[in-house]
Design an enzyme around this catalytic site. Structure first.
Site, short mmCIF file in Angstrom:
data_model
loop_
_atom_site.label_atom_id
_atom_site.label_comp_id
_atom_site.label_asym_id
_atom_site.label_seq_id
_atom_site.Cartn_x
_atom_site.Cartn_y
_atom_site.Cartn_z
N ASP A 33 -0.65 -3.78 -4.31
CA ASP A 33 -0.37 -2.85 -5.40
C ASP A 33 -1.58 -2.78 -6.34
O ASP A 33 -2.21 -3.79 -6.66
CB ASP A 33 0.88 -3.30 -6.17
CG ASP A 33 1.44 -2.19 -7.04
OD1 ASP A 33 2.53 -1.68 -6.73
OD2 ASP A 33 0.78 -1.82 -8.05
N ILE A 34 -1.91 -1.59 -6.78
CA ILE A 34 -3.09 -1.39 -7.62
C ILE A 34 -2.88 -1.97 -9.02
O ILE A 34 -3.85 -2.26 -9.73
CB ILE A 34 -3.42 0.13 -7.71
CG1 ILE A 34 -4.86 0.34 -8.09
CG2 ILE A 34 -2.47 0.86 -8.65
CD1 ILE A 34 -5.35 1.77 -7.86
N ASN A 91 12.69 0.79 -5.11
CA ASN A 91 13.17 1.73 -6.12
C ASN A 91 13.46 3.07 -5.44
O ASN A 91 12.69 3.51 -4.58
CB ASN A 91 12.12 1.92 -7.21
CG ASN A 91 11.83 0.63 -7.96
OD1 ASN A 91 12.76 -0.12 -8.29
ND2 ASN A 91 10.56 0.35 -8.23
N GLU A 99 8.45 5.86 -8.74
CA GLU A 99 7.33 6.68 -9.22
C GLU A 99 6.66 7.44 -8.09
O GLU A 99 6.21 8.57 -8.30
CB GLU A 99 6.29 5.79 -9.92
CG GLU A 99 6.79 5.13 -11.18
CD GLU A 99 5.80 4.10 -11.73
OE1 GLU A 99 4.69 3.96 -11.18
OE2 GLU A 99 6.16 3.42 -12.70
N VAL A 100 6.55 6.81 -6.93
CA VAL A 100 5.87 7.45 -5.81
C VAL A 100 6.92 7.84 -4.76
O VAL A 100 7.62 6.97 -4.23
CB VAL A 100 4.82 6.50 -5.18
CG1 VAL A 100 4.15 7.17 -3.99
CG2 VAL A 100 3.78 6.09 -6.22
N HIS A 104 8.93 2.96 0.00
CA HIS A 104 8.15 1.73 0.04
C HIS A 104 8.98 0.57 -0.47
O HIS A 104 9.90 0.74 -1.26
CB HIS A 104 6.87 1.85 -0.80
CG HIS A 104 7.10 2.28 -2.22
ND1 HIS A 104 7.33 3.60 -2.56
CD2 HIS A 104 7.16 1.59 -3.37
CE1 HIS A 104 7.50 3.70 -3.86
NE2 HIS A 104 7.42 2.49 -4.38
N HIS A 106 8.44 -3.19 -2.33
CA HIS A 106 7.55 -4.11 -3.03
C HIS A 106 7.87 -5.53 -2.57
O HIS A 106 9.05 -5.93 -2.59
CB HIS A 106 7.79 -4.06 -4.54
CG HIS A 106 7.56 -2.74 -5.20
ND1 HIS A 106 6.51 -2.50 -6.04
CD2 HIS A 106 8.28 -1.59 -5.15
CE1 HIS A 106 6.59 -1.26 -6.51
NE2 HIS A 106 7.65 -0.68 -5.98
P1 AMP Z 1 7.60 2.71 -7.54
O1 AMP Z 1 7.86 2.76 -9.01
O2 AMP Z 1 8.57 1.84 -6.80
O3 AMP Z 1 7.48 4.10 -6.93
O4 AMP Z 1 6.22 1.97 -7.37
C1 AMP Z 1 5.00 2.62 -7.15
C2 AMP Z 1 3.93 1.55 -7.14
O5 AMP Z 1 2.76 2.12 -6.57
C3 AMP Z 1 3.55 0.99 -8.52
O6 AMP Z 1 3.78 -0.43 -8.53
C4 AMP Z 1 2.06 1.34 -8.64
O7 AMP Z 1 1.32 0.34 -9.29
C5 AMP Z 1 1.66 1.50 -7.19
N1 AMP Z 1 0.50 2.36 -6.93
C6 AMP Z 1 0.28 3.61 -7.41
N2 AMP Z 1 -0.87 4.11 -6.93
C7 AMP Z 1 -1.37 3.16 -6.11
C8 AMP Z 1 -2.55 3.08 -5.30
N3 AMP Z 1 -3.44 4.08 -5.24
N4 AMP Z 1 -2.75 1.95 -4.58
C9 AMP Z 1 -1.87 0.93 -4.64
N5 AMP Z 1 -0.73 0.95 -5.37
C10 AMP Z 1 -0.50 2.06 -6.11
#
Ligand code: AMP
Length: 119
Positions: A33-34, A91, A99-100, A104, A106
């Site tokens: 994770d970034i 999530n 968010e994405v 996925h 974690h």
């Molecule tokens: P979620 O809220 O479950 O969708 O988590 C999205 C996760 O993606 C967050 O923990 C971010 O820190 C992570 N994230 C967003 N952009 C990147 C990226 N380019 N590389 C790695 N992790 C990312």
């Protein structure tokens, strides 16, 4: 919800932006994770276009689901968190705080992860 092919994980899968890869096979990619929330914070994603766990569980093939599940365990063991323990979080949607919009999981560990949910 329709899949958004411009989401950041789709772009990582297409090689348009880099990631800190820790695992890859035919169906799965995993990277750090970034913005890590724990000493170990790995994201595991299917290569297929699934928005969320709900979408993945309904539409993915048996092979994709098996590969994903096996990969999560293998990655956790390889990261050294299996014995001491870790947390998996998926999530989903607005209320889940996703968010994405590419499914996925974690993997969080490397120390106590804290309370399950803070409200
Ligand atoms: P979620 O809220 O479950 O969708 O988590 C999205 C996760 O993606 C967050 O923990 C971010 O820190 C992570 N994230 C967003 N952009 C990147 C990226 N380019 N590389 C790695 N992790 C990312």
């Amino acid at each position: 919800m329709a899949y958004d092919a411009d989401n950041i994980f789709a772009r990582i899968l297409r090689g348009e932006i880099p990631c800190d890869k820790v695992y890859e096979d035919e169906h799965v990619l995993a990277f750090n994770d970034i913005s890590p929330k724990c000493p170990v914070h790995v994201l595991v994603i299917p290569k297929g276009e699934y928005v969320s766990f709900d979408d993945f569980s309904a539409k993915a093939s048996e092979a994709e689901i098996a590969a994903f599940t096996r990969a999560v365990g293998e990655i956790a063991r390889a990261a050294g968190v299996a014995d001491a323990g870790y947390r998996l979080i998926a999530n989903a949607g607005a209320n889940g705080g996703q968010e994405v919009p590419h499914y996925h999981v974690h993997i969080l560990g490397g120390g106590p992860v804290g309370p399950m949910v803070c409200r």
